[in-house]
Motif scaffolding. Structure first.
Motif, PDB file in Angstrom:
ATOM      1  N   LYS A 153       2.235   9.802  -5.632  1.00 49.80           N
ATOM      2  CA  LYS A 153       2.839  11.104  -5.348  1.00 49.80           C
ATOM      3  C   LYS A 153       4.096  11.323  -6.188  1.00 49.80           C
ATOM      4  O   LYS A 153       4.791  12.324  -6.004  1.00 49.80           O
ATOM      5  CB  LYS A 153       3.209  11.203  -3.864  1.00 49.80           C
ATOM      6  N   ASN A 154       4.407  10.323  -7.033  1.00 49.87           N
ATOM      7  CA  ASN A 154       5.610  10.426  -7.864  1.00 49.87           C
ATOM      8  C   ASN A 154       6.899  10.536  -7.058  1.00 49.87           C
ATOM      9  O   ASN A 154       7.800  11.294  -7.404  1.00 49.87           O
ATOM     10  CB  ASN A 154       5.506  11.642  -8.786  1.00 49.87           C
ATOM     11  N   ILE A 155       6.938   9.846  -5.950  1.00 47.53           N
ATOM     12  CA  ILE A 155       8.164   9.833  -5.158  1.00 47.53           C
ATOM     13  C   ILE A 155       8.932   8.570  -5.549  1.00 47.53           C
ATOM     14  O   ILE A 155       8.406   7.463  -5.427  1.00 47.53           O
ATOM     15  CB  ILE A 155       7.860   9.815  -3.658  1.00 47.53           C
ATOM     16  N   ASN A 156      10.143   8.753  -6.050  1.00 48.97           N
ATOM     17  CA  ASN A 156      10.884   7.596  -6.545  1.00 48.97           C
ATOM     18  C   ASN A 156      12.169   7.384  -5.757  1.00 48.97           C
ATOM     19  O   ASN A 156      12.558   8.226  -4.957  1.00 48.97           O
ATOM     20  CB  ASN A 156      11.226   7.775  -8.030  1.00 48.97           C
ATOM     21  N   GLY A 157      12.784   6.273  -6.008  1.00 41.56           N
ATOM     22  CA  GLY A 157      14.106   6.028  -5.441  1.00 41.56           C
ATOM     23  C   GLY A 157      14.076   5.546  -3.994  1.00 41.56           C
ATOM     24  O   GLY A 157      15.086   5.575  -3.313  1.00 41.56           O
ATOM     25  N   ILE A 158      12.922   5.116  -3.531  1.00 39.13           N
ATOM     26  CA  ILE A 158      12.881   4.569  -2.174  1.00 39.13           C
ATOM     27  C   ILE A 158      12.478   3.109  -2.244  1.00 39.13           C
ATOM     28  O   ILE A 158      11.477   2.756  -2.873  1.00 39.13           O
ATOM     29  CB  ILE A 158      11.879   5.347  -1.298  1.00 39.13           C
ATOM     30  N   GLU A 192       7.796  13.791   0.597  1.00 38.73           N
ATOM     31  CA  GLU A 192       7.382  14.621  -0.519  1.00 38.73           C
ATOM     32  C   GLU A 192       8.135  15.957  -0.543  1.00 38.73           C
ATOM     33  O   GLU A 192       8.467  16.486  -1.590  1.00 38.73           O
ATOM     34  CB  GLU A 192       5.882  14.887  -0.407  1.00 38.73           C
ATOM     35  N   GLU A 193       8.399  16.462   0.686  1.00 35.56           N
ATOM     36  CA  GLU A 193       9.052  17.760   0.771  1.00 35.56           C
ATOM     37  C   GLU A 193      10.483  17.741   0.270  1.00 35.56           C
ATOM     38  O   GLU A 193      11.071  18.782   0.014  1.00 35.56           O
ATOM     39  CB  GLU A 193       9.033  18.257   2.226  1.00 35.56           C
ATOM     40  N   LYS A 194      11.041  16.529   0.175  1.00 33.69           N
ATOM     41  CA  LYS A 194      12.458  16.488  -0.179  1.00 33.69           C
ATOM     42  C   LYS A 194      12.658  16.579  -1.690  1.00 33.69           C
ATOM     43  O   LYS A 194      11.883  16.077  -2.445  1.00 33.69           O
ATOM     44  CB  LYS A 194      13.046  15.186   0.338  1.00 33.69           C
ATOM     45  N   THR A 217       0.825  -1.190   0.000  1.00 32.49           N
ATOM     46  CA  THR A 217       0.000   0.000   0.000  1.00 32.49           C
ATOM     47  C   THR A 217       0.871   1.256   0.000  1.00 32.49           C
ATOM     48  O   THR A 217       0.601   2.221  -0.720  1.00 32.49           O
ATOM     49  CB  THR A 217      -0.929   0.007   1.224  1.00 32.49           C
ATOM     50  N   PHE A 218       1.923   1.222   0.796  1.00 33.94           N
ATOM     51  CA  PHE A 218       2.803   2.389   0.888  1.00 33.94           C
ATOM     52  C   PHE A 218       3.476   2.652  -0.463  1.00 33.94           C
ATOM     53  O   PHE A 218       3.589   3.796  -0.900  1.00 33.94           O
ATOM     54  CB  PHE A 218       3.842   2.144   1.986  1.00 33.94           C
ATOM     55  N   ARG A 219       3.915   1.606  -1.134  1.00 33.05           N
ATOM     56  CA  ARG A 219       4.523   1.767  -2.464  1.00 33.05           C
ATOM     57  C   ARG A 219       3.552   2.443  -3.414  1.00 33.05           C
ATOM     58  O   ARG A 219       3.912   3.339  -4.176  1.00 33.05           O
ATOM     59  CB  ARG A 219       4.916   0.400  -3.036  1.00 33.05           C
ATOM     60  N   LYS A 220       2.286   1.979  -3.356  1.00 31.66           N
ATOM     61  CA  LYS A 220       1.291   2.564  -4.254  1.00 31.66           C
ATOM     62  C   LYS A 220       1.114   4.041  -3.971  1.00 31.66           C
ATOM     63  O   LYS A 220       0.970   4.850  -4.895  1.00 31.66           O
ATOM     64  CB  LYS A 220      -0.048   1.842  -4.082  1.00 31.66           C
ATOM     65  N   ARG A 221       1.113   4.369  -2.680  1.00 36.45           N
ATOM     66  CA  ARG A 221       0.927   5.784  -2.335  1.00 36.45           C
ATOM     67  C   ARG A 221       2.120   6.616  -2.822  1.00 36.45           C
ATOM     68  O   ARG A 221       1.952   7.732  -3.291  1.00 36.45           O
ATOM     69  CB  ARG A 221       0.758   5.939  -0.827  1.00 36.45           C
ATOM     70  N   LEU A 222       3.322   6.075  -2.672  1.00 34.28           N
ATOM     71  CA  LEU A 222       4.506   6.793  -3.142  1.00 34.28           C
ATOM     72  C   LEU A 222       4.421   7.016  -4.644  1.00 34.28           C
ATOM     73  O   LEU A 222       4.727   8.092  -5.159  1.00 34.28           O
ATOM     74  CB  LEU A 222       5.778   6.030  -2.795  1.00 34.28           C
TER      75      LEU A 222
END
Lengths: 479, 146
Positions: free
Chosen positions: A416-421, A477-479, A408-413
């Motif tokens: 939000k277009n947060i990559n590299g984690i 997201e802020e990063k 679920t967390f991956r989907k949320r990332l």
């Protein structure tokens, strides 16, 4: 708000004393509640078939004694053991309890509620100490003989310990009552009566002390107040009514049934589990008993014989002419007093829960703040250590809820277009050492801390939508 | 994939007496089809006793599961039980939807989990899902989010 959680930092202070007391209260409740049905079954049986019951039946009444002596304590001990160490704990708890029961000769509820969890704890410790040390193929024999031998020892221990304990409790209660009777101020008797009833010494005090005193007085005056001092059904009625109105969930739902069996059927044992669940309510019982005796005293009323069972009907049947007003008033007043005090106790309890949620949310905001500072300071000192590249979700098995959380967390990332984690799931103990953050359910926090003392651990109570995860996503997201 | 796995594994009941019973009832289809053994059912209950009710993954929804040791899981599977009246898990958590998860190994079931997660984060689908009262409805809703 049960899902109030805290972003728990490494080396967080241990839970507050109040939280521990609450946890203990919850433990008692969970030990008693699943067994209320058995209490009710026994109560119906007893109200109907004992010699002074509605439809006396000598044959069926034979079930009464063994049920309350063996069945009910064993159930409590089994549930208590199971809560500590599953099925093996349940078995150990019951083995220990039988020693206690036979050794005491009276229904041992409180004892069973101690020995049950104790038995579970013993086998849990043992199992832990031999974990991974048993050669393959020998598991079965070790499992069975460990319970067998430890249970045997526990049985003997509880048998020998309980006898003297009960005897001294009996002696104490008897002499305390005698000295209180000597003072002439009868309401004080409730101080002994109510706790003694919950400990199942009610027959000792009623038939051993009060009935003989009562009979002497009846011979002289035609009635006696001593028949009423420990058998007033009012306090129990008030307690159960309060649970029916202000209790929580299952306790609330079962209390009305218990009222019928207690107040109309005269089986006082039905309210004992509720007092055992919330031990503080003993205050309500004492106050109820006291005010009952005071009213009986004021009206100068009594009964003509020992009301057994102590139901409202036997009370009315044994009330001499002209005493009805006083007897009924005594019962009603006792019920009202215990109702009011029990309600207050139950309400305060609820309030404490809310406060606990409140304080935990304060803690949460504090820890969020300090976490913010930490991130800030670490980024000042060492900018590279600030990046979060690996988040590990962990649970007991590493296949179910942790996988759910990670997915679920991956989907949320992604959204939000947060990559590299890298977000993966593991068994708690297998979570990689280079994880930047470990996420566990709050129930598993202690265990996670054991293996990952140096890591930042985030606790959640909802795998899909937890405020702490939302917070983490915001940070990322802020990063 | 979740929808396929759930076929004939969906049940509806009015209530369950205890959370242990609820897990047993929910696991019955898997037990009957030979996906799991009695031991695995006990392991799932034991898991809650030892680790707490963390399998209640979101309020009202539990996903009983355990580690597959000693061959408790013979074949990966998932079953579903919905109760009209909620049952109370420890810590007074009320649950009326149970997904029993049986994972044969560490990876084979991840697609199932992924589908389940898609369902749980889709608010519209969840509204319908909580109202659903037949296997067909349940499976249709899940197919829509897969």
């Amino acid at each position: 708000m049960s899902n109030a959680t805290a972003i728990t930092e490494v080396k967080n202070p241990s839970p507050s004393a109040r939280a521990r007391i609450q946890a203990f209260g919850g433990f008692l409740t969970n030990m008693v509640l699943p067994n209320i049905g058995a209490f009710i079954a026994w109560g119906i049986l007893t109200a109907l078939f004992i010699p002074t019951g509605w439809i006396p039946n000598e044959k069926l009444a034979e079930i009464v004694g063994p049920s309350i002596t063996y069945l009910l304590p064993l159930l409590l001990a089994g549930t208590g053991g199971r809560m500590i160490a599953g099925q093996r704990g349940a078995i150990m708890g019951m083995i220990g309890a039988i020693g206690l029961i036979v050794g005491s000769g009276i229904p041992m509820f409180l004892g069973a509620m101690i020995i049950g969890p104790l038995g579970g704890w013993v086998i849990k410790k043992f199992d832990k100490s031999i974990e991974n040390k048993v050669p393959a193929g020998f598991e079965m024999i070790v499992n069975n003989f460990s319970i067998g031998i430890l249970g045997f020892l526990l049985m003997i221990l509880s048998f020998y310990v309980i006898g003297p304990v009960i005897e001294s409790a009996n002696n104490f209660v008897t002499s305390a009552i005698k000295s209180l009777v000597a003072t002439g101020f009868l309401p004080l008797l409730s101080l002994i009566n109510e706790p003694a009833k919950i400990l199942f010494l009610n027959n000792v005090i009623d038939q051993g002390i009060y009935y003989p005193l009562g009979m002497q007085e009846t011979l002289k005056e035609g009635k006696s107040i001593f028949f009423t001092v420990a058998s007033n059904p009012g306090p129990g009625l008030g307690l159960l009514l309060a649970f029916s109105v202000f209790g929580k969930k299952a306790a609330k739902r079962t209390a009305p049934g218990a009222i019928i069996i207690h107040f109309l059927g005269g089986i006082h044992e039905l309210y004992f589990p509720y007092v055992l669940m919330k031990p503080l309510t003993i205050i309500a019982m004492i106050a109820g008993g006291m005010s009952g005796i005071t009213v009986f005293n004021l009206f100068n009323v009594g009964l003509v014989a020992g009301p057994s069972p102590g139901s409202i009907f036997s009370y009315l049947a044994l009330t001499p002419k002209g005493n009805f007003l006083g007897v009924i008033a005594g019962v009603v007043v006792a019920a009202v007093v215990s109702f009011v005090i029990t309600s207050i106790i139950l309400k305060l309890d609820k309030k404490a829960d809310e406060e606990e949620d409140f304080t935990s949310s304060i803690e949460k905001s504090k820890s969020m703040k300090s976490e913010g500072k930490q991130i800030l300071s670490s980024s000042l000192v060492n900018p590279t250590s600030n990046t979060i590249s690996k988040i590990s979700f962990a649970c007991d098995a590493g296949v179910g809820s942790s996988a759910m959380g990670a997915t679920t967390f991956r989907k949320r990332l992604q959204k939000k277009n947060i990559n590299g984690i890298e977000v993966k799931h593991y068994r708690i103990e297998d979570a990689p050492k280079d994880s930047d953050i470990i996420v566990v359910h709050k129930d598993l926090y202690e265990r996670a801390r054991l293996s990952h003392n140096d890591k930042k651990i985030i606790t959640i109570s909802n795998y899909i939508d937890d405020p702490n995860l939302a917070q983490l996503i915001n940070e990322l997201e802020e990063k | 994939m979740l929808s396929q796995y759930l076929k004939n594994n969906v049940h509806f009941l009015n209530s369950a007496p205890t959370w242990e019973e609820a897990i047993k009832l929910a696991a019955e289809p898997l037990l009957n089809k030979g996906n799991i053994t009695e031991k695995y059912v006990q392991d799932m209950i034991q898991n809650v006793n030892v680790n707490g009710p963390y399998i209640v993954i979101v309020p009202g929804i539990a996903m009983p599961h355990a580690q597959n040791h000693d061959g408790g899981v013979l074949k990966t599977g998932i079953s579903f039980l919905k109760l009209k009246e909620p049952v109370f898990f420890p810590e007074e958590k009320d649950v009326n939807i149970l997904f029993v998860l049986a994972a044969e190994d560490a990876t084979g079931h991840l697609e199932l989990i992924s589908d389940l997660s898609s369902l749980l984060i889709d608010e519209d689908a969840m509204v319908k899902f909580k109202e659903a009262s037949s296997e067909t409805e349940i499976i249709e809703i899940i197919e829509s989010v897969e």
